[in-house]
Design a protein around this motif. Structure first.
Motif, PDB file in Angstrom:
ATOM      1  N   GLY A  93     -35.446 -12.749  30.060  1.00 17.59           N
ATOM      2  CA  GLY A  93     -35.337 -13.982  29.341  1.00 17.59           C
ATOM      3  C   GLY A  93     -35.921 -13.992  27.971  1.00 17.59           C
ATOM      4  N   GLU A  94     -36.037 -15.197  27.692  1.00 21.47           N
ATOM      5  CA  GLU A  94     -36.245 -15.525  25.966  1.00 21.47           C
ATOM      6  C   GLU A  94     -37.806 -15.477  25.883  1.00 21.47           C
ATOM      7  OE1 GLU A  94     -33.748 -18.575  24.413  1.00 21.47           O
ATOM      8  OE2 GLU A  94     -35.584 -19.379  23.332  1.00 21.47           O
ATOM      9  N   GLY A  95     -38.520 -16.272  26.524  1.00 23.82           N
ATOM     10  CA  GLY A  95     -39.984 -16.470  26.365  1.00 23.82           C
ATOM     11  C   GLY A  95     -40.385 -17.750  27.296  1.00 23.82           C
ATOM     12  N   PRO A  96     -41.754 -17.598  27.488  1.00 26.94           N
ATOM     13  CA  PRO A  96     -42.471 -18.833  28.438  1.00 26.94           C
ATOM     14  C   PRO A  96     -42.218 -19.886  27.916  1.00 26.94           C
ATOM     15  CG  PRO A  96     -43.922 -16.871  27.998  1.00 26.94           C
ATOM     16  CD  PRO A  96     -42.804 -16.583  27.079  1.00 26.94           C
ATOM     17  N   GLY A  97     -42.087 -20.966  28.890  1.00 25.28           N
ATOM     18  CA  GLY A  97     -42.134 -22.337  28.576  1.00 25.28           C
ATOM     19  C   GLY A  97     -43.547 -22.788  28.811  1.00 25.28           C
ATOM     20  N   GLU A 111     -45.055 -21.668  32.539  1.00 19.34           N
ATOM     21  CA  GLU A 111     -45.181 -20.298  32.424  1.00 19.34           C
ATOM     22  C   GLU A 111     -46.508 -20.048  31.787  1.00 19.34           C
ATOM     23  OE1 GLU A 111     -42.276 -21.713  31.781  1.00 19.34           O
ATOM     24  OE2 GLU A 111     -41.096 -20.889  33.565  1.00 19.34           O
ATOM     25  N   ALA A 121     -43.611 -15.547  34.791  1.00 22.28           N
ATOM     26  CA  ALA A 121     -42.350 -15.840  34.307  1.00 22.28           C
ATOM     27  C   ALA A 121     -41.378 -16.723  34.886  1.00 22.28           C
ATOM     28  CB  ALA A 121     -41.560 -14.330  33.822  1.00 22.28           C
ATOM     29  N   PHE A 122     -40.520 -17.422  34.532  1.00 24.72           N
ATOM     30  CA  PHE A 122     -39.703 -18.223  35.279  1.00 24.72           C
ATOM     31  C   PHE A 122     -39.871 -18.917  36.266  1.00 24.72           C
ATOM     32  CE2 PHE A 122     -36.795 -15.834  32.520  1.00 24.72           C
ATOM     33  CZ  PHE A 122     -35.887 -16.710  32.106  1.00 24.72           C
ATOM     34  N   ALA A 129     -35.963 -23.777  34.956  1.00 24.71           N
ATOM     35  CA  ALA A 129     -35.028 -22.715  34.570  1.00 24.71           C
ATOM     36  C   ALA A 129     -35.385 -21.780  35.524  1.00 24.71           C
ATOM     37  CB  ALA A 129     -35.125 -22.211  33.228  1.00 24.71           C
ATOM     38  N   ASN A 187     -39.649 -11.402  29.681  1.00 24.73           N
ATOM     39  CA  ASN A 187     -39.018 -12.040  28.539  1.00 24.73           C
ATOM     40  C   ASN A 187     -39.225 -11.334  27.344  1.00 24.73           C
ATOM     41  OD1 ASN A 187     -38.435 -14.758  29.496  1.00 24.73           O
ATOM     42  ND2 ASN A 187     -40.547 -14.822  30.211  1.00 24.73           N
ATOM     43  N   HIS A 237     -28.321 -18.226  29.768  1.00 20.96           N
ATOM     44  CA  HIS A 237     -29.670 -18.460  30.162  1.00 20.96           C
ATOM     45  C   HIS A 237     -29.730 -19.486  31.122  1.00 20.96           C
ATOM     46  CE1 HIS A 237     -33.890 -19.570  29.775  1.00 20.96           C
ATOM     47  NE2 HIS A 237     -34.171 -18.428  29.342  1.00 20.96           N
TER      48      HIS A 237
HETATM   49  N1  URA Z   1     -37.417 -19.312  30.143  1.00 20.80           N
HETATM   50  C1  URA Z   1     -37.286 -18.224  29.619  1.00 20.80           C
HETATM   51  O1  URA Z   1     -36.435 -17.670  29.014  1.00 20.80           O
HETATM   52  N2  URA Z   1     -38.392 -17.400  30.210  1.00 20.80           N
HETATM   53  C2  URA Z   1     -39.559 -18.065  31.201  1.00 20.80           C
HETATM   54  O2  URA Z   1     -40.140 -17.463  31.523  1.00 20.80           O
HETATM   55  C3  URA Z   1     -39.258 -19.402  31.377  1.00 20.80           C
HETATM   56  C4  URA Z   1     -38.329 -20.017  30.680  1.00 20.80           C
END
Ligand code: URA
Length: 186
Positions: free
Chosen positions: A39-43, A46, A52-53, A57, A79, A153
């Motif tokens: 994915g992209e990055g933690p929210g 997270e 992660a995730f 989402a 991510n 995503h």
């Molecule tokens: N969106 C992401 O791209 N990664 C995560 O871990 C959570 C949300």
């Protein structure tokens, strides 16, 4: 191996994202996974949990995996960046580049046979291209000899339910590929 690497980088300060970090989100799942999702990055959730995730989402991602007969525990989920970008903005190019060696190392350790890149940021970063998501979805790339799919995503799907159908078409391709491999030894 993965656990010791996670520990080793837990106080990373290679980019400015460490400033907002509660927990570094290394990624988790099966260390012998045949498929890795990026994915992209933690929210926010997270960042709090270090997983992660796991937010909204993430819940959708769990459902998407179940729809193709996979449990989260069978795959490895990571991510592009391991620390939360403030306000969930896209990670900036310097942040992506600083964090990339950690992800590449994970790919080397896990040796997945399929990569699924979630969203434009993951696709553009790993594949080193500026192509649109639409264009990236149209083909299967080879990244370091690993067949690599790009799809939506899950956050984008939460906001744009009309993309769920094309996302399902992508997932079916990934499923067919995955289940044609998983009987084979690594
Ligand atoms: N969106 C992401 O791209 N990664 C995560 O871990 C959570 C949300």
């Amino acid at each position: 191996m993965l656990a010791s690497r996670k520990q080793a980088i837990s106080n990373c300060q290679l980019c400015k994202l460490w400033e907002g970090r509660i927990k570094l989100v290394y990624g988790q799942g099966n260390p012998d996974a045949n498929m890795m999702l990026i994915g992209e990055g933690p929210g926010a959730e997270e960042n709090k949990t270090g997983q992660a995730f796991v937010g909204k989402a993430g819940q959708l991602l769990t459902k998407m995996l179940k729809a193709i007969n996979l449990e989260r525990e069978e795959v490895f989920i990571a991510n592009i960046v391991k620390c939360r970008p403030p306000g969930n903005r896209d990670p900036e190019p310097d942040e992506r580049q600083a964090c990339l060696p950690y992800l590449l190392e994970q790919i080397e350790i896990i040796q997945p046979q399929i990569l699924l890149l979630l969203g434009k940021v993951a696709g553009n970063t790993i594949l080193e291209t500026q192509l649109s998501l639409t264009k990236m979805r149209e083909q299967v790339f080879l990244f370091r000899n690993i067949p690599t799919y790009v799809s939506y995503h899950p956050s984008a799907l939460l906001h744009n339910p009309q993309w769920k159908r094309p996302a399902w078409e992508d997932l079916q391709k990934v499923r067919d590929h995955y289940f044609s491999l998983s009987a084979k030894p690594k």
